[in-house]
Design an enzyme around this catalytic site. Structure first.
Site, mmCIF file in Angstrom:
data_model
loop_
_atom_site.group_PDB
_atom_site.id
_atom_site.type_symbol
_atom_site.label_atom_id
_atom_site.label_comp_id
_atom_site.label_asym_id
_atom_site.label_seq_id
_atom_site.Cartn_x
_atom_site.Cartn_y
_atom_site.Cartn_z
ATOM 1 N N HIS A 148 -0.891 -7.789 3.247
ATOM 2 C CA HIS A 148 -0.641 -8.450 4.523
ATOM 3 C C HIS A 148 -1.617 -8.052 5.620
ATOM 4 O O HIS A 148 -1.507 -8.524 6.737
ATOM 5 C CB HIS A 148 0.802 -8.251 4.969
ATOM 6 C CG HIS A 148 1.141 -6.864 5.376
ATOM 7 N ND1 HIS A 148 1.340 -6.500 6.689
ATOM 8 C CD2 HIS A 148 1.339 -5.745 4.663
ATOM 9 C CE1 HIS A 148 1.648 -5.220 6.748
ATOM 10 N NE2 HIS A 148 1.651 -4.739 5.536
ATOM 11 N N CYS A 164 4.546 2.202 12.652
ATOM 12 C CA CYS A 164 5.511 3.087 12.010
ATOM 13 C C CYS A 164 6.049 4.128 12.971
ATOM 14 O O CYS A 164 7.144 4.609 12.825
ATOM 15 C CB CYS A 164 4.905 3.835 10.831
ATOM 16 S SG CYS A 164 3.579 2.996 10.042
ATOM 17 N N ALA A 213 0.828 -1.207 0.000
ATOM 18 C CA ALA A 213 0.000 0.000 0.000
ATOM 19 C C ALA A 213 0.860 1.253 0.000
ATOM 20 O O ALA A 213 0.468 2.275 -0.560
ATOM 21 C CB ALA A 213 -0.919 -0.007 1.215
ATOM 22 N N THR A 214 2.049 1.202 0.621
ATOM 23 C CA THR A 214 2.910 2.393 0.623
ATOM 24 C C THR A 214 3.279 2.774 -0.797
ATOM 25 O O THR A 214 3.211 3.946 -1.183
ATOM 26 C CB THR A 214 4.177 2.125 1.449
ATOM 27 O OG1 THR A 214 3.790 1.805 2.776
ATOM 28 C CG2 THR A 214 5.082 3.326 1.467
ATOM 29 N N SER A 246 -3.601 -3.431 0.352
ATOM 30 C CA SER A 246 -2.424 -4.101 0.907
ATOM 31 C C SER A 246 -2.704 -5.574 1.129
ATOM 32 O O SER A 246 -3.804 -5.949 1.488
ATOM 33 C CB SER A 246 -2.077 -3.417 2.240
ATOM 34 O OG SER A 246 -1.091 -4.158 2.896
ATOM 35 N N THR A 282 9.186 -7.367 -12.529
ATOM 36 C CA THR A 282 8.554 -8.676 -12.587
ATOM 37 C C THR A 282 7.475 -8.763 -11.524
ATOM 38 O O THR A 282 7.710 -8.442 -10.369
ATOM 39 C CB THR A 282 9.579 -9.786 -12.337
ATOM 40 O OG1 THR A 282 10.626 -9.646 -13.281
ATOM 41 C CG2 THR A 282 8.949 -11.157 -12.460
ATOM 42 N N ASN A 315 -5.691 3.362 10.597
ATOM 43 C CA ASN A 315 -5.022 2.202 11.180
ATOM 44 C C ASN A 315 -4.852 2.324 12.673
ATOM 45 O O ASN A 315 -4.775 1.320 13.375
ATOM 46 C CB ASN A 315 -3.658 1.985 10.511
ATOM 47 C CG ASN A 315 -2.812 3.238 10.535
ATOM 48 O OD1 ASN A 315 -3.307 4.335 10.329
ATOM 49 N ND2 ASN A 315 -1.527 3.101 10.763
ATOM 50 N N GLN A 361 -6.521 -0.799 5.331
ATOM 51 C CA GLN A 361 -7.153 -1.380 6.511
ATOM 52 C C GLN A 361 -8.607 -1.736 6.257
ATOM 53 O O GLN A 361 -9.209 -2.434 7.055
ATOM 54 C CB GLN A 361 -7.084 -0.387 7.683
ATOM 55 C CG GLN A 361 -5.702 -0.067 8.155
ATOM 56 C CD GLN A 361 -5.105 -1.206 8.945
ATOM 57 O OE1 GLN A 361 -5.812 -2.105 9.385
ATOM 58 N NE2 GLN A 361 -3.804 -1.173 9.128
#
Lengths: 450, 94
Positions: A250, A374, A120-121, A248, A288, A200, A228
């Site tokens: 994960h 973060c 997502a970043t 995202s 890739t 988040n 999220q």
């Protein structure tokens, strides 16, 4: 042969060649410097077992069904999806396109509108910097909020250094933005509005549909960070009128290192690519495409489609159990952020008259976080809580509980028990709490110097 | 016996699938996955208890069988990489 292997590994009778071979491999795989049979010692703390995990906003465990779908692409189907000349490439490409369709179905988009990125970043960076750089001649203004994720705020700061203007909308004490204020701030040269769907840290859900309507009215592209929100609340990009959406992998029980960017095709939004190269992913993101990770994200999205309702009902019950369990035993518990417009799996609590660091140090058997992953390295209180207007001392004692698909009732009960015990212990030692119990108002005290 | 075409599974087959899923759930060494598999099996079977349409029954049964295969494989994979120390929820308080 396969069933013999199965039986031996599962029953673990006497160590045969097969078991010894497997166990050596496992010993290389797992680090044992900090694990011993009596417990784990790390950073000077000793605990009897692995902590119970209540930090789902930081990351989530990979669902075994997702892992099962990914493994073949690490073992035998390891081709590069961009190889056009052999079976390995073809099967890899088919897998990537299937995953793309799975992600698209979950958000109500077409597969042609999904670009896979590294997370997502990266999607946020492409959205904000890419859009503004593309339209830099006509559009010089960006609107975002004060509670966005660090990557969005940092990209905006980077744009400010390049000469763009950025408006950071303030939020109310419930964490939601003021729609009238947003309407007032939109200018003819506004190139992008970026508001995250689910925060988040505090878990509040912004009124995305209303913001989408306002953006459509003024014809401004609308970007939302749905990292999220994906797989947790129902997303419909057409109903929300979203032009760009960051996703995202994960956070939805998928692998780390993969994400996606939704880019609307009608009306088309253009971005300047941040990763240049061979033109993969429609030229937006060269490089890739990591087939196993992308397959994992697709499988996670498909699972989410089936399990969202069941998970949400369960997690709501667990959240109520957690909050009521804590509130029954101790007072002075404040929930940060609106209680109605909230994602059920995120509970951010502040405990009055308790110091945050010591509370966390006593909760070593529960994996929770204060602030977001973060920002937890720095000592200052989270900027999100500061934007909510929370007092410094309450902001320092905030803990974020993240409940997910795999959380059990027993884990919640144990977390309640440990939290209550630790808070009571700290309050007992606290002279401030003694004064409050006697009825003295702390804010009225005039601290005389010696 | 084995369903051919769109024939609904028999009661015995459904019960056997249910027991197999619960048995494989017990074999997971990871606390959270074990509890989830157990809970999800019980809830899913309870949810679909009142299905009567044969094609729906067949679809649910095949889905269950596929999930059983996935669970069996993953139980082995998880046991190969089991951490030395268990989750704190698995450790009985002394």
């Amino acid at each position: 042969m396969a069933s013999k292997l199965l039986r031996q590994t599962l029953t673990k009778t006497k160590p045969t060649n097969v078991i010894r071979r497997f166990s050596t491999a496992a010993a290389i795989a797992s680090p044992s410097e900090y694990e011993d049979p009596t417990g784990i010692t790390m950073k000077g703390v000793k605990i009897a077992g692995r902590p119970l995990y209540l930090d789902m906003q930081a990351t989530s465990p990979v669902d075994p069904r997702v892992l099962d779908s990914m493994l073949p692409y690490y073992l035998s189907r390891y081709g590069n999806p961009h190889s056009r000349t052999h079976l390995y490439g073809w099967e890899s490409e088919t897998a990537v396109e299937t995953a793309r369709a799975q992600v698209a179905t979950l958000i109500g988009a077409s597969p042609k509108e999904i670009i896979f990125t590294s997370g997502a970043t990266e999607s946020n960076n492409i959205s904000i910097k890419g859009v503004m750089h593309f339209y830099k001649d006509k559009k010089r203004h960006v609107i975002t909020t004060q509670t966005e994720h660090k990557c969005v705020l940092d990209s905006c700061r980077h744009l400010q250094q390049e000469g763009f203007e950025v408006t950071y909308l303030p939020v109310g004490s419930d964490g939601l933005i003021d729609l009238d204020r947003l309407r007032k701030e939109i200018r003819p040269d506004t190139g992008l509005v970026s508001v995250m769907t689910v925060n988040n840290e505090i878990g509040v859900v912004q009124p995305i549909e209303e913001i989408g309507k306002i953006c459509k009215e003024f014809n401004v592209p609308f970007h939302t960070d749905a990292a999220q929100a994906l797989a947790k609340i129902k997303i419909d990009v057409d109903k929300w009128n979203v032009s760009l959406m960051s996703l995202s992998g994960h956070k939805i029980y998928g692998p780390k290192g993969v994400g996606a960017l939704y880019m609307r095709r009608r009306p088309r939004i253009r971005v300047e690519p941040q990763m240049n190269g061979g033109g993969q992913e429609r030229g937006i993101r060269s490089g890739t495409v990591p087939t196993p990770l992308v397959v994992g994200m697709g499988a996670a999205c498909e699972l989410a489609l089936k399990e969202m309702e069941y998970d949400e009902k369960r997690i709501k019950r667990l959240q109520e159990r957690l909050l009521n369990g804590i509130r029954e035993k101790i007072d002075g518990v404040v929930v940060n952020g609106s209680m109605d417009r909230r994602y059920v799996g995120n509970l951010n609590l502040s405990f009055a008259y308790v110091e945050g660091e010591s509370l966390l140090m006593g909760l070593k058997e529960v994996a929770v976080s204060s602030g977001s992953a973060c920002t937890s390295a720095s000592l200052e209180p989270s900027y999100v809580l500061r934007a909510l207007g929370v007092d410094e001392d309450m902001a320092h004692t905030s803990i974020r509980f993240g409940i997910g698909r795999f959380t059990t009732e027993e884990e919640i009960d144990r977390a309640v028990e440990l939290t209550v015990k630790q808070v009571e212990k700290l309050r007992e030692m606290s002279p401030l709490y003694e004064m409050v119990k006697e009825g003295i108002d702390i804010k009225q005290i005039h601290w005389a110097q010696h | 016996m084995a369903a051919s075409g769109v024939a609904a599974p028999t009661r015995a087959e459904v019960l056997q699938l249910y027991r197999s899923l619960l048995r494989v759930a017990r074999q997971f060494c990871d606390y959270n996955v074990r509890e989830y598999t157990k809970r999800r099996t019980i809830d899913a079977f309870r949810d679909k208890k009142n299905l009567t349409d044969p094609s729906q029954l067949f679809a649910a049964f095949s889905d269950g069988k596929a999930q059983l295969e996935v669970a069996k494989r993953q139980a082995i994979v998880y046991s190969l990489y089991a951490p030395k120390v268990k989750s704190i929820m698995d450790i009985k308080p002394s």
